[in-house]
Motif scaffolding. Structure first.
Motif, PDB file in Angstrom:
ATOM      1  N   LYS A 168     -42.567  72.287  24.458  1.00 34.42           N
ATOM      2  CA  LYS A 168     -41.474  73.176  24.059  1.00 34.42           C
ATOM      3  C   LYS A 168     -41.984  74.325  23.189  1.00 34.42           C
ATOM      4  N   LYS A 169     -42.921  74.011  22.300  1.00 37.60           N
ATOM      5  CA  LYS A 169     -43.530  75.072  21.485  1.00 37.60           C
ATOM      6  C   LYS A 169     -44.310  76.044  22.371  1.00 37.60           C
ATOM      7  N   PHE A 170     -44.985  75.475  23.375  1.00 36.75           N
ATOM      8  CA  PHE A 170     -45.741  76.312  24.317  1.00 36.75           C
ATOM      9  C   PHE A 170     -44.812  77.269  25.065  1.00 36.75           C
ATOM     10  N   VAL A 171     -43.658  76.766  25.508  1.00 32.24           N
ATOM     11  CA  VAL A 171     -42.688  77.608  26.216  1.00 32.24           C
ATOM     12  C   VAL A 171     -42.176  78.710  25.306  1.00 32.24           C
ATOM     13  N   ASP A 172     -41.914  78.373  24.041  1.00 30.23           N
ATOM     14  CA  ASP A 172     -41.444  79.386  23.088  1.00 30.23           C
ATOM     15  C   ASP A 172     -42.500  80.471  22.882  1.00 30.23           C
ATOM     16  N   LEU A 173     -43.779  80.069  22.871  1.00 30.97           N
ATOM     17  CA  LEU A 173     -44.861  81.045  22.705  1.00 30.97           C
ATOM     18  C   LEU A 173     -44.923  81.997  23.899  1.00 30.97           C
ATOM     19  N   VAL A 174     -44.756  81.440  25.090  1.00 31.22           N
ATOM     20  CA  VAL A 174     -44.851  82.261  26.302  1.00 31.22           C
ATOM     21  C   VAL A 174     -43.657  83.210  26.423  1.00 31.22           C
ATOM     22  N   LEU A 175     -42.482  82.752  26.007  1.00 30.43           N
ATOM     23  CA  LEU A 175     -41.275  83.573  26.151  1.00 30.43           C
ATOM     24  C   LEU A 175     -41.019  84.480  24.949  1.00 30.43           C
ATOM     25  N   ASP A 176     -41.944  84.500  23.996  1.00 30.08           N
ATOM     26  CA  ASP A 176     -41.790  85.348  22.809  1.00 30.08           C
ATOM     27  C   ASP A 176     -42.033  86.810  23.198  1.00 30.08           C
ATOM     28  N   SER A 177     -40.979  87.590  23.278  1.00 31.09           N
ATOM     29  CA  SER A 177     -41.095  88.998  23.700  1.00 31.09           C
ATOM     30  C   SER A 177     -41.838  89.845  22.671  1.00 31.09           C
ATOM     31  N   LEU A 178     -41.725  89.512  21.397  1.00 33.93           N
ATOM     32  CA  LEU A 178     -42.430  90.267  20.358  1.00 33.93           C
ATOM     33  C   LEU A 178     -43.947  90.127  20.507  1.00 33.93           C
ATOM     34  N   PHE A 179     -44.387  88.918  20.872  1.00 37.33           N
ATOM     35  CA  PHE A 179     -45.820  88.701  21.082  1.00 37.33           C
ATOM     36  C   PHE A 179     -46.350  89.586  22.204  1.00 37.33           C
ATOM     37  N   TRP A 180     -45.630  89.633  23.305  1.00 40.72           N
ATOM     38  CA  TRP A 180     -46.109  90.434  24.435  1.00 40.72           C
ATOM     39  C   TRP A 180     -46.103  91.924  24.090  1.00 40.72           C
ATOM     40  N   LYS A 181     -45.167  92.351  23.302  1.00 44.18           N
ATOM     41  CA  LYS A 181     -45.116  93.754  22.888  1.00 44.18           C
ATOM     42  C   LYS A 181     -46.312  94.099  22.007  1.00 44.18           C
ATOM     43  N   GLU A 182     -46.598  93.235  21.027  1.00 38.10           N
ATOM     44  CA  GLU A 182     -47.739  93.471  20.135  1.00 38.10           C
ATOM     45  C   GLU A 182     -49.064  93.320  20.879  1.00 38.10           C
ATOM     46  N   CYS A 183     -49.106  92.399  21.821  1.00 38.96           N
ATOM     47  CA  CYS A 183     -50.319  92.209  22.626  1.00 38.96           C
ATOM     48  C   CYS A 183     -50.623  93.472  23.435  1.00 38.96           C
ATOM     49  N   ALA A 184     -49.595  94.078  24.012  1.00 38.71           N
ATOM     50  CA  ALA A 184     -49.777  95.304  24.792  1.00 38.71           C
ATOM     51  C   ALA A 184     -50.278  96.442  23.910  1.00 38.71           C
TER      52      ALA A 184
END
Length: 437
Positions: free
Chosen positions: A323-339
Motif C-alpha cells: 500500500k505504501k508502494f502504491v502511494d509512492l507510485v501515485l504521488d503526483s508531486l513526486f513525478w512533478k519534482e522528478c521531471a
C-alpha cells in the motif's frame, strides 16, 4: 517490271568475346603461355577457381562450427571475434595451406609471447618521435583493486594515439601530496620534461597539491584535473541538495520494492514491455540521475500497473508495504519534482557521457558542450531562476576553480598545446587506436 535495289551484305561488328578471343590467340602465337586464356583470379569478376566452387555452404558451416566449439570449450568470450587480429589470424592460416600445425601451450607462453612483447616495445618507442614534435599529455588513472591496493596507471596521449607507460602500486605514495609529487616527477623525467605539455589527475586534494608542485618545478608543464571526474563531482554536489535527495530517496523506495518481490517485478516487466526501470550507469555519481531518467520514462506504465486488476486482486496488494508502494507510485508531486530534476541535470549527464566516452578524444568538445548545457538550462528555466540558481552555483564553483583555468596556460605550454591541436585537426577523419601493454 519492278526496280530492284542492290542488296549489300553487312557484316556485324565483332562481339566483345570474339575480340577478346582473337587478342588471346595473337598473344599465344607470340609465345604467351596457356594461362593467358583465363582471366586472372585476383580481379573482380575473374573466373573462380575449382577449389572456391567446391567450397559449399556446408563446408563453410563445418569450419564455423569448429571455431565456435573451440571458443566455447576454452571459455573465450564471443566478443573476442571483434578483435582486429581475429580475421587476420585465419587469413594467415589459410595462406599457409593444409597441414598447418597451430602453436602449442609452450610456444604461446614462450618465444611467441616474447616476440610480441618486443614488437609492442618497438611500437611504443616509435612514439617518442611524435612526442618530441608535438609534446604529450600524461594521464594518471588511479583505481583500487580487490586487495584494496591503490594502483595508478600512467598513459601518454599524443595526436598519434595513446600509449601505456607503466603501472605503480601507490598505496603508500597516495597518502600525501609530497609523495605523489615525487612519483609524478619520475614519470615526467622518464618521458622527458621537454616532451610533456599537460598532466591530468583526479580532483582529490592531495592530487591537486601534487599537481601544483609539478607546475612550480616545470614551468612548461600544465596540470589540470580529469574532466570526467570534475563533472561527476558536479552531479555529486547536486545530489546533496535537499530537493534532489528527497526525490532520489522516493525513487529508490519504488525500485527497491519492485526488485525485491517476484510478482511486482513480473508485472512491471509486463507493463513496461520488458524494459527495466534501473539501467546500469556508466559513471558513479551519475547513477541516481540516470535512474531518475529511466523511472520517469516508465511513469505511465507504473501507474497502470498499480491500478490494474492483476495488482488490486493479488495477495501483494493487501500488504502494508504494498500500500505504501502504491502511494509512492501515485504521488503526483513526486513525478512533478522528478521531471524538474531530470530537466535540470539531463544536459550535464549528456556532457558527462561525451567526456567519459572511449571512442574519441573529447577535450575539444568539452567547452562547447558545457556552454550549450548552460544555455539549455537557462532556456528551460528562464522563468524559474530560483529553481536553477543552486545548480548554477555548483556548476560555476567546480568549473571556474578547476577546468576553466585551462586558458591560463604558460606561454611555452600554450605554444606546444596549440601545435598539438593543429596536428589533431589535420588528422581528423583518421582512426586513432589505443594500444595497451
Amino acid at each position: 517490271m519492278e526496280d530492284t535495289e542492290d542488296i549489300q551484305e553487312i557484316h556485324p561488328p565483332p562481339t566483345t568475346e570474339v575480340s577478346k578471343g582473337k587478342k588471346v590467340l595473337q598473344q599465344h602465337k607470340k609465345g604467351k603461355t596457356i594461362g593467358t586464356f583465363f582471366m586472372p583470379r585476383a580481379t573482380p569478376g575473374g573466373q573462380p577457381s575449382i577449389k572456391s566452387v567446391m567450397q559449399s555452404k556446408e563446408a563453410k558451416e563445418k569450419v564455423d562450427l569448429a571455431v565456435a566449439k573451440w571458443m566455447i570449450d576454452a571459455s573465450i568470450p564471443f566478443n573476442a571475434a571483434n578483435s582486429a587480429y581475429y580475421q587476420t589470424m585465419f587469413d594467415a592460416a589459410c595462406s599457409f595451406g593444409a597441414g598447418y600445425k597451430a602453436p602449442n601451450f609452450y610456444d604461446l607462453r614462450g618465444y611467441l609471447l616474447t616476440k610480441n612483447v618486443e614488437q609492442v616495445k618497438n611500437f611504443v618507442n616509435s612514439f617518442r618521435t611524435t612526442l618530441k614534435e608535438t609534446g604529450c599529455t600524461i594521464m594518471a588513472d588511479g583505481w583500487t583493486d580487490q586487495q584494496r591496493r591503490i594502483l595508478i596507471n600512467f598513459l601518454a596521449y599524443c595526436p598519434r594515439g595513446t600509449i601505456f607507460l607503466k603501472s605503480v602500486d601507490a598505496s603508500d605514495a597516495s597518502k600525501t601530496a609530497e609523495m605523489l609529487y615525487k612519483l609524478f616527477r619520475e614519470v615526467v623525467l622518464f618521458v622527458g620534461m621537454e616532451n610533456v605539455v599537460h598532466f591530468i589527475t583526479n580532483n582529490a586534494a592531495n592530487y591537486v597539491a601534487a599537481g601544483r608542485l609539478l607546475e612550480r618545478e616545470f614551468p612548461t608543464l600544465y596540470w589540470s584535473p580529469c574532466a570526467a571526474h570534475c563533472l561527476n563531482l558536479m552531479l555529486h554536489d547536486m545530489g546533496k541538495l535537499d530537493e534532489v535527495s528527497k526525490v532520489v530517496e522516493h525513487a529508490s523506495k519504488i525500485t527497491k520494492y519492485i526488485y525485491n518481490h517476484c510478482y511486482p517485478l513480473h508485472l512491471m516487466r509486463k507493463y513496461t514491455g520488458g524494459k527495466e526501470i534501473i539501467r546500469p550507469a556508466p559513471t558513479r555519481f551519475a547513477t541516481n540521475f540516470i535512474a531518475l531518467q529511466s523511472i520517469l520514462v516508465q511513469k505511465d506504465a507504473l501507474r497502470a500497473m498499480v491500478t490494474s486488476k492483476e495488482w488490486t486482486f493479488s495477495a501483494y496488494a493487501k500488504e502494508s508495504k504494498a500500500k505504501k508502494f502504491v502511494d509512492l507510485v501515485l504521488d503526483s508531486l513526486f513525478w512533478k519534482e522528478c521531471a524538474i530534476i531530470v530537466q535540470l541535470t539531463e544536459p550535464f549527464v549528456r556532457v558527462l557521457r561525451i567526456v567519459d566516452s572511449d571512442e574519441r578524444p573529447a577535450m575539444g568538445y568539452l567547452y562547447a558542450a558545457m556552454h550549450r548545457a548552460r544555455e539549455e538550462l537557462l532556456r528551460r528555466f528562464s522563468r524559474k531562476k530560483k529553481t536553477v540558481d543552486p545548480f548554477l552555483r555548483i556548476i560555476n564553483s567546480r568549473w571556474d576553480s578547476q577546468l576553466h583555468k585551462i586558458f591560463m596556460l604558460p606561454v611555452i605550454g600554450s605554444i606546444l598545446l596549440i601545435n598539438t591541436i593543429l596536428l589533431i585537426w589535420k588528422s581528423i577523419g583518421t582512426q586513432h587506436q589505443d594500444f595497451w601493454m
